[in-house]
Design a protein around this motif. Sequence first.
Motif, PDB file in Angstrom:
ATOM      1  N   ASN A  45       2.296   8.527   1.975  1.00 19.15           N
ATOM      2  CA  ASN A  45       3.413   7.718   2.446  1.00 19.15           C
ATOM      3  C   ASN A  45       4.266   7.128   1.318  1.00 19.15           C
ATOM      4  OD1 ASN A  45       1.879   5.599   1.463  1.00 19.15           O
ATOM      5  ND2 ASN A  45       1.556   4.630   3.455  1.00 19.15           N
ATOM      6  N   ARG A  46       3.941   7.453   0.073  1.00 17.13           N
ATOM      7  CA  ARG A  46       4.648   6.885  -1.078  1.00 17.13           C
ATOM      8  C   ARG A  46       6.142   7.213  -1.058  1.00 17.13           C
ATOM      9  NH1 ARG A  46       1.349   8.138  -5.019  1.00 17.13           N
ATOM     10  NH2 ARG A  46       0.457   6.081  -5.007  1.00 17.13           N
ATOM     11  N   ALA A  97       8.000   4.965   1.319  1.00 14.11           N
ATOM     12  CA  ALA A  97       8.106   3.596   0.806  1.00 14.11           C
ATOM     13  C   ALA A  97       9.183   3.511  -0.285  1.00 14.11           C
ATOM     14  CB  ALA A  97       6.757   3.121   0.270  1.00 14.11           C
ATOM     15  N   LYS A 108       4.780  -2.070   7.718  1.00 10.26           N
ATOM     16  CA  LYS A 108       4.005  -0.940   8.247  1.00 10.26           C
ATOM     17  C   LYS A 108       3.122  -0.281   7.186  1.00 10.26           C
ATOM     18  CE  LYS A 108       7.715   2.466   7.860  1.00 10.26           C
ATOM     19  NZ  LYS A 108       8.597   3.343   8.636  1.00 10.26           N
ATOM     20  N   PHE A 109       3.451  -0.477   5.910  1.00 11.74           N
ATOM     21  CA  PHE A 109       2.634   0.083   4.832  1.00 11.74           C
ATOM     22  C   PHE A 109       1.460  -0.833   4.490  1.00 11.74           C
ATOM     23  CE2 PHE A 109       6.897   1.758   4.201  1.00 11.74           C
ATOM     24  CZ  PHE A 109       6.635   3.123   4.183  1.00 11.74           C
ATOM     25  N   ASN A 162       0.857  -1.188   0.000  1.00 12.25           N
ATOM     26  CA  ASN A 162       0.000   0.000   0.000  1.00 12.25           C
ATOM     27  C   ASN A 162       0.891   1.234   0.000  1.00 12.25           C
ATOM     28  OD1 ASN A 162      -2.444  -1.467   0.212  1.00 12.25           O
ATOM     29  ND2 ASN A 162      -2.110  -1.702   2.409  1.00 12.25           N
ATOM     30  N   ALA A 163       0.558   2.187  -0.842  1.00 13.22           N
ATOM     31  CA  ALA A 163       1.343   3.422  -0.893  1.00 13.22           C
ATOM     32  C   ALA A 163       0.453   4.543  -1.417  1.00 13.22           C
ATOM     33  CB  ALA A 163       2.570   3.259  -1.778  1.00 13.22           C
ATOM     34  N   LEU A 216       8.736  -3.018   5.328  1.00 17.55           N
ATOM     35  CA  LEU A 216       7.577  -2.603   4.529  1.00 17.55           C
ATOM     36  C   LEU A 216       6.244  -3.032   5.136  1.00 17.55           C
ATOM     37  CD1 LEU A 216       8.990  -3.277   0.948  1.00 17.55           C
ATOM     38  CD2 LEU A 216       8.587  -1.042   2.019  1.00 17.55           C
TER      39      LEU A 216
END
Length: 172
Positions: A97-98, A101, A140-141, A92-93, A138
Amino acid sequence: MKHTLSVLVQDEAGVLSRIAGLFARRGFNIESLAVGPGEQVGISRITMVVPGDEAVIEQLIKQLYKLVSVLKVQDLTLTPCVERELMLLKVNATASNRAEAIELANVFRARIVDISEETLTIEVVGDPGKMVAIVQMLNKFGIREVARTGKIVLARESGVNTEYLKSLEAKV
């Protein structure tokens, strides 16, 4: 203990099925499996990670040699090797938050191979430890999908044991 076996086989129909059947009949699991052409035409290399103690692995190797298509079996577990694996991760991004990531992917020398409004698809190549580390970072995403190739291995002709060298560096 997990053992890494490298098996050279004649490239013919059904050889992988016969090997998998051998393991299934004896109740052993194959944790990782990668198959591809070898260095010679008509020869394929099968790399598998198999749990078991020394006696179990020794018996499996003997059983593999009984299969007509099997040319060579090596237990590379304790041999200095180059190990690699390929993994694709879809995480997910969102716009918020992209960037974080992408920055994390760059730290691991991973590549962004697809991007959408809500996700990033990341390609990671490296040793199995790197795979575990990037997944942890990753998580957390929110990881939507994972595809992994399985470990491939070649013995180091130099004989240099990089795992041993890493342990020395950690002590310094």
